[in-house]
Design a protein around this motif. Sequence first.
Motif, PDB file in Angstrom:
ATOM      1  N   ARG A 175       0.855  -1.273  -0.019  1.00  0.00           N
ATOM      2  CA  ARG A 175      -0.143   0.048   0.096  1.00  0.00           C
ATOM      3  C   ARG A 175       0.878   1.300   0.076  1.00  0.00           C
ATOM      4  O   ARG A 175       0.523   2.212  -0.677  1.00  0.00           O
ATOM      5  CB  ARG A 175      -0.841   0.049   1.390  1.00  0.00           C
ATOM      6  CG  ARG A 175      -2.207  -1.039   1.120  1.00  0.00           C
ATOM      7  CD  ARG A 175      -3.101  -0.652   2.217  1.00  0.00           C
ATOM      8  NE  ARG A 175      -2.644  -0.805   3.678  1.00  0.00           N
ATOM      9  CZ  ARG A 175      -2.748  -2.109   4.148  1.00  0.00           C
ATOM     10  NH1 ARG A 175      -3.146  -3.059   3.608  1.00  0.00           N
ATOM     11  NH2 ARG A 175      -2.049  -1.897   5.518  1.00  0.00           N
ATOM     12  N   GLU A 176       1.819   1.223   0.838  1.00  0.00           N
ATOM     13  CA  GLU A 176       3.000   2.399   0.930  1.00  0.00           C
ATOM     14  C   GLU A 176       3.353   2.473  -0.490  1.00  0.00           C
ATOM     15  O   GLU A 176       3.611   3.823  -0.884  1.00  0.00           O
ATOM     16  CB  GLU A 176       3.995   2.244   1.755  1.00  0.00           C
ATOM     17  CG  GLU A 176       3.293   2.345   3.309  1.00  0.00           C
ATOM     18  CD  GLU A 176       4.741   2.025   4.163  1.00  0.00           C
ATOM     19  OE1 GLU A 176       5.865   1.613   3.791  1.00  0.00           O
ATOM     20  OE2 GLU A 176       4.384   2.289   5.459  1.00  0.00           O
ATOM     21  N   ARG A 177       3.799   1.549  -1.536  1.00  0.00           N
ATOM     22  CA  ARG A 177       4.387   1.799  -2.716  1.00  0.00           C
ATOM     23  C   ARG A 177       3.215   2.423  -3.537  1.00  0.00           C
ATOM     24  O   ARG A 177       3.556   3.460  -4.392  1.00  0.00           O
ATOM     25  CB  ARG A 177       4.882   0.449  -3.132  1.00  0.00           C
ATOM     26  CG  ARG A 177       6.156   0.027  -2.560  1.00  0.00           C
ATOM     27  CD  ARG A 177       6.929  -0.961  -3.320  1.00  0.00           C
ATOM     28  NE  ARG A 177       6.030  -2.282  -3.461  1.00  0.00           N
ATOM     29  CZ  ARG A 177       5.981  -3.127  -2.549  1.00  0.00           C
ATOM     30  NH1 ARG A 177       6.769  -3.238  -1.594  1.00  0.00           N
ATOM     31  NH2 ARG A 177       5.285  -4.326  -2.533  1.00  0.00           N
ATOM     32  N   LYS A 185       3.359   6.064  -5.450  1.00  0.00           N
ATOM     33  CA  LYS A 185       3.147   6.138  -7.048  1.00  0.00           C
ATOM     34  C   LYS A 185       2.166   7.328  -7.316  1.00  0.00           C
ATOM     35  O   LYS A 185       2.252   8.336  -7.984  1.00  0.00           O
ATOM     36  CB  LYS A 185       2.803   4.879  -7.371  1.00  0.00           C
ATOM     37  CG  LYS A 185       2.752   4.789  -8.926  1.00  0.00           C
ATOM     38  CD  LYS A 185       4.055   5.252  -9.680  1.00  0.00           C
ATOM     39  CE  LYS A 185       3.717   4.900 -11.222  1.00  0.00           C
ATOM     40  NZ  LYS A 185       4.922   5.538 -12.100  1.00  0.00           N
ATOM     41  N   LEU A 186       0.912   7.269  -6.558  1.00  0.00           N
ATOM     42  CA  LEU A 186      -0.016   8.138  -6.672  1.00  0.00           C
ATOM     43  C   LEU A 186       0.270   9.573  -6.759  1.00  0.00           C
ATOM     44  O   LEU A 186      -0.313  10.349  -6.860  1.00  0.00           O
ATOM     45  CB  LEU A 186      -1.309   7.526  -5.691  1.00  0.00           C
ATOM     46  CG  LEU A 186      -1.773   6.277  -6.327  1.00  0.00           C
ATOM     47  CD1 LEU A 186      -3.073   5.794  -5.172  1.00  0.00           C
ATOM     48  CD2 LEU A 186      -2.601   6.251  -7.625  1.00  0.00           C
ATOM     49  N   ARG A 187       1.259   9.720  -5.254  1.00  0.00           N
ATOM     50  CA  ARG A 187       1.342  11.060  -5.015  1.00  0.00           C
ATOM     51  C   ARG A 187       2.352  11.700  -6.097  1.00  0.00           C
ATOM     52  O   ARG A 187       2.550  12.930  -6.175  1.00  0.00           O
ATOM     53  CB  ARG A 187       2.420  10.984  -3.929  1.00  0.00           C
ATOM     54  CG  ARG A 187       1.630  10.978  -2.640  1.00  0.00           C
ATOM     55  CD  ARG A 187       2.456  10.811  -1.237  1.00  0.00           C
ATOM     56  NE  ARG A 187       1.600  10.726  -0.124  1.00  0.00           N
ATOM     57  CZ  ARG A 187       1.826  10.147   0.876  1.00  0.00           C
ATOM     58  NH1 ARG A 187       3.193   9.816   1.155  1.00  0.00           N
ATOM     59  NH2 ARG A 187       1.135  10.234   2.044  1.00  0.00           N
ATOM     60  N   THR A 188       2.804  10.947  -7.192  1.00  0.00           N
ATOM     61  CA  THR A 188       3.676  11.401  -8.506  1.00  0.00           C
ATOM     62  C   THR A 188       2.591  11.924  -9.551  1.00  0.00           C
ATOM     63  O   THR A 188       2.958  12.639 -10.522  1.00  0.00           O
ATOM     64  CB  THR A 188       4.545  10.516  -9.115  1.00  0.00           C
ATOM     65  OG1 THR A 188       3.675   9.343  -9.700  1.00  0.00           O
ATOM     66  CG2 THR A 188       5.457   9.907  -8.049  1.00  0.00           C
ATOM     67  N   PHE A 189       1.245  11.589  -9.421  1.00  0.00           N
ATOM     68  CA  PHE A 189       0.282  12.087 -10.251  1.00  0.00           C
ATOM     69  C   PHE A 189      -0.260  13.414 -10.077  1.00  0.00           C
ATOM     70  O   PHE A 189      -0.133  13.974  -8.780  1.00  0.00           O
ATOM     71  CB  PHE A 189      -1.159  11.090  -9.962  1.00  0.00           C
ATOM     72  CG  PHE A 189      -0.787   9.783 -10.555  1.00  0.00           C
ATOM     73  CD1 PHE A 189       0.332   9.251 -10.880  1.00  0.00           C
ATOM     74  CD2 PHE A 189      -1.728   9.055 -10.971  1.00  0.00           C
ATOM     75  CE1 PHE A 189       0.505   7.915 -11.303  1.00  0.00           C
ATOM     76  CE2 PHE A 189      -1.675   7.670 -11.493  1.00  0.00           C
ATOM     77  CZ  PHE A 189      -0.457   7.155 -11.659  1.00  0.00           C
ATOM     78  N   SER A 190      -0.786  13.968 -11.134  1.00  0.00           N
ATOM     79  CA  SER A 190      -1.411  15.477 -10.978  1.00  0.00           C
ATOM     80  C   SER A 190      -2.626  15.341 -10.190  1.00  0.00           C
ATOM     81  O   SER A 190      -3.386  14.302 -10.246  1.00  0.00           O
ATOM     82  CB  SER A 190      -1.325  15.914 -12.067  1.00  0.00           C
ATOM     83  OG  SER A 190      -2.413  15.452 -12.953  1.00  0.00           O
ATOM     84  N   ALA A 191      -3.205  16.465  -9.916  1.00  0.00           N
ATOM     85  CA  ALA A 191      -4.656  16.575  -9.246  1.00  0.00           C
ATOM     86  C   ALA A 191      -5.632  16.185 -10.427  1.00  0.00           C
ATOM     87  O   ALA A 191      -6.642  15.291  -9.856  1.00  0.00           O
ATOM     88  CB  ALA A 191      -4.918  17.935  -8.789  1.00  0.00           C
ATOM     89  N   GLU A 192      -5.225  16.432 -11.501  1.00  0.00           N
ATOM     90  CA  GLU A 192      -6.524  15.939 -12.602  1.00  0.00           C
ATOM     91  C   GLU A 192      -6.366  14.385 -12.686  1.00  0.00           C
ATOM     92  O   GLU A 192      -7.357  13.855 -12.971  1.00  0.00           O
ATOM     93  CB  GLU A 192      -5.898  16.758 -13.930  1.00  0.00           C
ATOM     94  CG  GLU A 192      -6.402  18.212 -13.842  1.00  0.00           C
ATOM     95  CD  GLU A 192      -5.288  19.077 -13.156  1.00  0.00           C
ATOM     96  OE1 GLU A 192      -4.049  18.344 -12.776  1.00  0.00           O
ATOM     97  OE2 GLU A 192      -5.405  20.246 -12.960  1.00  0.00           O
TER      98      GLU A 192
END
Length: 230
Positions: free
Chosen positions: A204-206, A210-217
């Motif tokens: 889950r941490e990984r 990974k999701l934190r590198t995504f933009s808000a959109e």
Amino acid sequence: MNNLQEHPQSILITDSIKPVLEQLHPDGQYCIGQDSGIYWRLTDPPEKGAEAPDWFYVPNVPPTLDGKMRRSYVLWKEYVAPLILIEFVSGDGSEERNNTPPSQGEGGNVGKFWVYEQAIRVPYYGIYEVAKAQVEVYHLIDNTYELMRPNERGHYSIAPMGVELGIWQGFYQNAELPWLRWWDAQGNLLLTGEERAEVERKKRERIVEKLRTFSAEQLNALGIDLEMLD
């Protein structure tokens, strides 16, 4: 006398094998004994006719009797022998390898090895020498125990269960020691419930990282609120 490693050792092999046994017995009909008596003959006193392996597994029997957890296992009532039993050796192993038959035992004493081989007829018998960090596994073939050879991984195949038994060096119960453990037939270590939970936590941490590198959109398109990642 028991050493302090024996109790956590029993917990370890019980906890990690449960998912396998649940697959083998979706009806829940199996029994695991830990330092529990197996009564194999009628004697006076009764305990003279029992052996108490450190760990054993019996397939296709109910885990409880009359709504209570088993305190012992009576062979002449159940008829089903354990598939595998394991002794944790605290001494020199002579007791676990004692092959004395009833006709030669003083005072009715019988060798433990003889009882498992000739009386109870357990298909697989493991002798784990804790101090030496080594395990012997015997397989009952033509009514005689034959010492098994380890495979290329140094493990012993317990074919009816689809698992392997061997020694693992690692950290468990606050101790870095050699432990007796199970692997699947492909050589993957069978994890305890705590270890499985830790694997899921890291997964889950990984995913979150990974999701934190995504933009808000991008997150909105996936239906994920940024606050969910905190």
